[in-house]
Design an enzyme around this catalytic site. Sequence first.
Site, short mmCIF file in Angstrom:
data_model
loop_
_atom_site.label_atom_id
_atom_site.label_comp_id
_atom_site.label_asym_id
_atom_site.label_seq_id
_atom_site.Cartn_x
_atom_site.Cartn_y
_atom_site.Cartn_z
N GLU A 115 2.27 -11.57 1.74
CA GLU A 115 1.51 -10.68 0.87
C GLU A 115 0.53 -9.83 1.68
O GLU A 115 -0.29 -10.33 2.45
CB GLU A 115 0.73 -11.52 -0.16
CG GLU A 115 -0.28 -10.75 -0.98
CD GLU A 115 0.34 -9.77 -1.95
OE1 GLU A 115 -0.18 -8.65 -2.07
OE2 GLU A 115 1.36 -10.13 -2.58
N THR B 98 4.20 -5.50 -4.15
CA THR B 98 5.11 -6.59 -3.80
C THR B 98 6.52 -6.35 -4.35
O THR B 98 7.52 -6.54 -3.64
CB THR B 98 4.57 -7.92 -4.34
OG1 THR B 98 3.33 -8.22 -3.69
CG2 THR B 98 5.55 -9.06 -4.09
N HIS C 84 -4.49 -12.28 -0.84
CA HIS C 84 -4.68 -11.43 -2.02
C HIS C 84 -6.05 -11.75 -2.59
O HIS C 84 -6.48 -12.91 -2.58
CB HIS C 84 -3.58 -11.72 -3.05
CG HIS C 84 -3.47 -10.71 -4.15
ND1 HIS C 84 -4.48 -10.48 -5.06
CD2 HIS C 84 -2.45 -9.87 -4.48
CE1 HIS C 84 -4.09 -9.55 -5.90
NE2 HIS C 84 -2.86 -9.15 -5.56
N ASP D 277 5.29 -7.62 2.69
CA ASP D 277 5.83 -6.86 1.56
C ASP D 277 5.30 -5.44 1.54
O ASP D 277 6.01 -4.49 1.22
CB ASP D 277 5.54 -7.57 0.23
CG ASP D 277 4.05 -7.81 -0.02
OD1 ASP D 277 3.22 -7.58 0.89
OD2 ASP D 277 3.70 -8.26 -1.13
N HIS D 278 4.04 -5.28 1.95
CA HIS D 278 3.40 -3.95 2.00
C HIS D 278 2.08 -4.11 2.74
O HIS D 278 1.68 -5.23 3.09
CB HIS D 278 3.18 -3.37 0.60
CG HIS D 278 2.35 -4.25 -0.29
ND1 HIS D 278 0.96 -4.25 -0.27
CD2 HIS D 278 2.70 -5.15 -1.24
CE1 HIS D 278 0.51 -5.11 -1.16
NE2 HIS D 278 1.55 -5.68 -1.76
#
Length: 659
Positions: free
Chosen positions: A291, A331, A463, A515-516
Site C-alpha cells: 500500500e 489501490t 495507510h 500499488d501506487h
Amino acid sequence: MSFKLFPSRFALLKAFIGLFLVLSFLVRLTFLIWNFSEVDMGFFALGNTFFIGFLFDIATISFFAIPYLIYLVIFPKRFYGNVVDKIITYFGFSIGVLILFFSFFGEITFWDEFERRFNFIAVDYLIYTYEVVKNINESYPLPILISGMIILVLGSILLVYKMDYFRRTFSSETTFRPKLVAAIPWVILVVICSIFLTNKQADFSENRYNNELAKSGIYSFFSAFRNNELPYSEFYKTIPQEEAYTTVKESYSDSNTTFVNSRENSIYRYMKNSDSLSNPVRPNVIFICIESLSGDFLKAFGNEDSITPTLDSLVNNSLFFENLYATGTRTVRGMEAITLSIPPTPGRSIVKRKNNQGLFTIGEVFKQQGYERNFFYGGDGYFDNMNTYFGGNGFNIIDRGRGFLLDKSITATRTNIEDDEVTFENAWGVCDMDIYNKVLKEADKAHNLGKPFFDFVMTTSNHKPYTYPEGDIDIPSGTGRNGAVKYTDYAIGEFIKKAKQKPWFENTVFVIMSDHCASSAGRWELDVKNYHIPALIFNLPNKAPEKINRLSSQIDVFPTLFSLLKWDYKSNLLGKNILEMTPKDERAFIGNYRKLGYLKDNKVLILDEQANANFYSWNPTTNSLKSIPSDQTFEDNGISFYQVADDLYRNGGLKLSDE
C-alpha cells in the site's frame, strides 16, 4: 411593481446563500494557504481562480436553493409565521446549515488525503462507510471535530436569528406574484448550469492546484457521481479503430508471439518462452502488493531516513526495476494494472465495474500452469469490490470478513482471518505481520498438498491513520507516514525470515511492488514523479541479481516473470517482458480517472475527456512539464494503447477465450 431578487419573504434564503458563499470562500482561502508554495500566485491566475470559484459557488447554491424556493412560492401568504411555517423553516434551515458545515469539514479531510476537491473517490467512500468513518475516527480527533461543527452550526443559526432574518421571513407581506418572479432567475440558472456547466470548465490553468481551488467541492462531488465512467471513444481523442489495433499488435511482433487471429480486433495470442537450453520451472509465487509505497521512500532512490532497510537490502539481491511507474493513484487501479496487465481506462477501475468477472488475468496464466490462486487482504474484501473481482476471476479469498458474502455466482472459497490470528487491527484491517502470518499458514497447507500456489497479498499498514503494533520499530505508532513505511518494511523482513525456515522457501519466488505512490498530487496535469514505484523479484531460480533501468510499467512485471520462468502460455495481457525491451519498446502508462498519460523518452502525451492531446517534455530533475509541439507518431501510439484497452473491456475482448 419593482423587481426584487430577494423580497422580504426570501430573507432567510438570502442569509443561507450569503452563509454558503462566505464559508466556501474561507475554505478556498484555507486551501490556498495550505498549498501556498504550489499555487500560481500571478495576479490574473489568482484572480481567475477566485472568480471562477465564485461562479461555481453560485451554481452550487442555486441547486440548494430550489427546494426552499418551491416551498416559499407555494406556501400561502395567510399562513406566514404560523406554527407549521416556523417548524418547517427552522428545521429546514438547520439541516441546510448542518449539510454545509459537514461538507466543508469533509472537504478539508479529503484535501488532507488527496489535495483535491471531491471526486469519484469521495463517491465511492459513501458506499464503504464503515472503513471510511473508522479511518477518520482513528486519524482525526472526531469528537472535537463534531463538537466544533455543532457549535458552528448553532452559532450560525443564532447569528442569523440575531440579524432578524427569521422575523422578516415570518412577518413578510410578499404576495405570490413577486415570489414567483423572484424565483424565476434561480430556476433559469439551474437549467443553464445543468445543461452547459461542467466541472472540467474549472480547469483553466496548467497549474492543477489553481484548478482545484477554482472548483466547488459539493459541485465536484455530484459531477463525479454522474460521471464515474467515461467511455474512451465518446470523450477522448481517437484514431480509426483498425489503425489503433494494428499499432498495438505491431508492438508485439516478435518471434515469441503468435496472434490467434491476426485479422480480428483482439490481442489474444500464444507466448513462447521455452527454449532448448532450459526447461520451464514452476516455483510458488508470493506477490506482495504494498500500500502507497512511493519510490522515494527507498535509499536506492535517494531517501536518507533509513526507513526501508529490508527493501534496501533486497534491492541488491533481486531483479530490481529502477525505472518503473504505477498506472494510477488508487489501490484498485494498481490491482487492475497488475492482474489484467492493461493500461488505465478512463473513469473508475475495472475492479469496481460491472462485467469484471471471467476475465483473462495473470491468474489464468497461473491456472494454465497448474497453480492454486489466492487473494489475501487484511480487511474485508467487500471494500472496493475486491472480493467480487478476485473471486469472480478464479482466486480463493482469505480476508478479515465481517459478514459480507460473495456473490452467489462466484464459486471461489473464502477463508476468514480469525480473531485469535489478529494481534493488531485498525480501520483498514489487520497489521501487515498478521496478514503475513496467515500467508505462511496457508502456504504450509498448500505445500503439504503438493500443489504450487500463487498468492496475491494486499497490505494495509502504510495507510492513514498509520497505526501498527507498538515496539516493533523505533517510531511510535500513529505519528506519521515514515513510521508506517518503516513498519511495513519491518513486517516484510520478518516475513522473509520466517519464510526462510519453511521447506517451501527454496522453491518460492517473491514479487514485491507498490500499488501506487503515497501521493499523486502536484501542480501539473499529471506529476510523473509521483507515479514512480519500486518493484523487485526475489529468490528467482537461476537468475543473478540485477538492476534494470528500462522505462517500464506495472503491467510489465508479471509478463517479465512468466518469461523468466520459461512458460509458454496463451495471453490476453498487454504487458511486455522488460528484460527484452529495446529503447523503442520502453514506455510507461500513468493516469488518474480523467487524464491518461503516455510516457516515453522523457516526453509525455496527456489525453483528457475534452478530446485534447497535450504534449510535454518532462524534466526528471525538477519533475516539471514544458509544452512542446505535438509529435503525430508519438500521439497516435499513445492513443492506440488507451483506445484498444478501453475497447477490449467494452467489447468483451478481456474475457476468457474458448480457444
